[in-house]
Design an enzyme around this catalytic site. Sequence first.
Site, PDB file in Angstrom:
ATOM      1  CD  GLU A 193     -28.647  78.565  74.346  1.00 37.43           C
ATOM      2  OE1 GLU A 193     -28.831  78.474  75.565  1.00 37.43           O
ATOM      3  OE2 GLU A 193     -27.785  77.885  73.754  1.00 37.43           O
TER       4      GLU A 193
ATOM      5  CG  HIS B 101     -31.750  75.724  74.034  1.00 41.16           C
ATOM      6  ND1 HIS B 101     -31.075  75.037  73.063  1.00 41.16           N
ATOM      7  CD2 HIS B 101     -30.930  75.764  75.106  1.00 41.16           C
ATOM      8  CE1 HIS B 101     -29.896  74.663  73.543  1.00 41.16           C
ATOM      9  NE2 HIS B 101     -29.778  75.096  74.785  1.00 41.16           N
TER      10      HIS B 101
ATOM     11  CD  GLN C 129     -23.739  79.897  76.411  1.00 38.05           C
ATOM     12  OE1 GLN C 129     -23.614  80.906  77.105  1.00 38.05           O
ATOM     13  NE2 GLN C 129     -22.975  78.835  76.575  1.00 38.05           N
TER      14      GLN C 129
ATOM     15  CG  ASN D 260     -25.766  79.465  80.195  1.00 40.45           C
ATOM     16  OD1 ASN D 260     -24.986  78.692  80.735  1.00 40.45           O
ATOM     17  ND2 ASN D 260     -25.518  80.038  79.042  1.00 40.45           N
TER      18      ASN D 260
ATOM     19  CG  HIS E 289     -30.748  75.048  79.836  1.00 42.69           C
ATOM     20  ND1 HIS E 289     -30.296  76.334  79.691  1.00 42.69           N
ATOM     21  CD2 HIS E 289     -30.142  74.336  78.826  1.00 42.69           C
ATOM     22  CE1 HIS E 289     -29.471  76.417  78.652  1.00 42.69           C
ATOM     23  NE2 HIS E 289     -29.347  75.224  78.122  1.00 42.69           N
TER      24      HIS E 289
ATOM     25  CE1 TYR F  27     -30.947  72.479  70.799  1.00 39.58           C
ATOM     26  CE2 TYR F  27     -28.790  71.999  69.884  1.00 39.58           C
ATOM     27  CZ  TYR F  27     -29.664  71.985  70.950  1.00 39.58           C
ATOM     28  OH  TYR F  27     -29.263  71.473  72.159  1.00 39.58           O
TER      29      TYR F  27
END
Length: 381
Positions: A346, A215, A318, A116, A142, A217
């Site tokens: 996250e 991270h 997140q 982040n 990141h 998805y």
Amino acid sequence: MKKLPLFSVAIIFAIFITSCNNSTNNQTSTTEKMETKAGVTKAAWGTTDGKEVFLFTLTNAKGVQVKISNYGATITSWVSPDKNNKPSSIVLGFDSLSGYLAKPPYFGAVVGRYGNRIAKGKFKIDKTEYTLATNNGPNALHGGLKGFDKQVWDATPASDSTASVELSYLSKDGEEGYPGNLKVTVRYTLTDDNELKIEYSASTDKATVLNVTNHSYFNLTGDVNNSILDHTLMIDADNYTPVDTTLIPTGEIKSVKGTPFDFTKAKKIGQEIGAVSGGYDHNFVLNKKDSSLSKIVELKDSISGRTLEVFTTQPGVQFYTGNFLDGTIFTSAGKKINQHAAMCLETQHFPDSPNEPKFPTTLLLPGQQFHSETVYKLSVK
Ligand code: GLA
């Protein structure tokens, strides 16, 4: 690309086998036999930065498979059956290393040293100011230009009967502007209950800041042609951290009540997303009061019948709805990855904590041992 004649392929394969044998001793070959038994297999996956990259396949008793690469400590796929027993991967990823070398936006990777944002790429520890690359508008994102997601990690598959691999990386003093030699380890374990457990540990020889997360998805339908806006989400958070236009927290801890950020009762992600400028890309302040492993999220999809529960020891998550995915990246099967084709959860400390004394600290001191854990649990009905 030119096709290699068969005999060259054979020679390359022979060289690879020989080099493996050269670099192994008897003890390692025993370990390799045990790897297969333990539900972990290891395959060569190319080279980058002069280092060998591998793909590990973790298989549990139910036949569910998670693939992990030591490039970026990345989860490349998580294949499980849907309600009709049709297997597909619930995470975005590529079949080959080249997909990752093209720098996708952190697909499945471990991000750090500071996942982040850090405002303006600057923070202080005591009186010393540190400067990081600003790789996201005016801010650092990141871990910098070559964060943990773009490093080749050392990998050790489990030597007992678990479907597990441990990855470690030494981030040198001054790398990407961060102080201290930081030794970081991430262990992935796939259980027979279809839980993917991620344990992080780290230690440093100088005071530094640390915020590591994964991270991945997710798209529980297993097909990027379906938007995640129809997934139903619950986040156990009464508060979130509002942000400025560059996505840096304002410092306020704000109630979600009566706002589109209220996911305390499950609702469709798309229900109020239109009222959130740019889509969700926010840190939620979890209700859990201590650092015990607690359930914080439940994500459901009716098309596949899949449910993903998230448990963590971390204070925040997140929630990012893939707002910057814009159809310019394609899956290995050639499908366009459009906006909202996948989403991230996250687990983390809050963004810009090094500059926000009111947020839980991300400082790591010499002599301290950092440990955190996140579990993603998948089920199907
Ligand atoms: C995080 C950030 C997003 C975006 C993605 C990667 O989730 O919060 O703003 O940068 O990573 O594209």
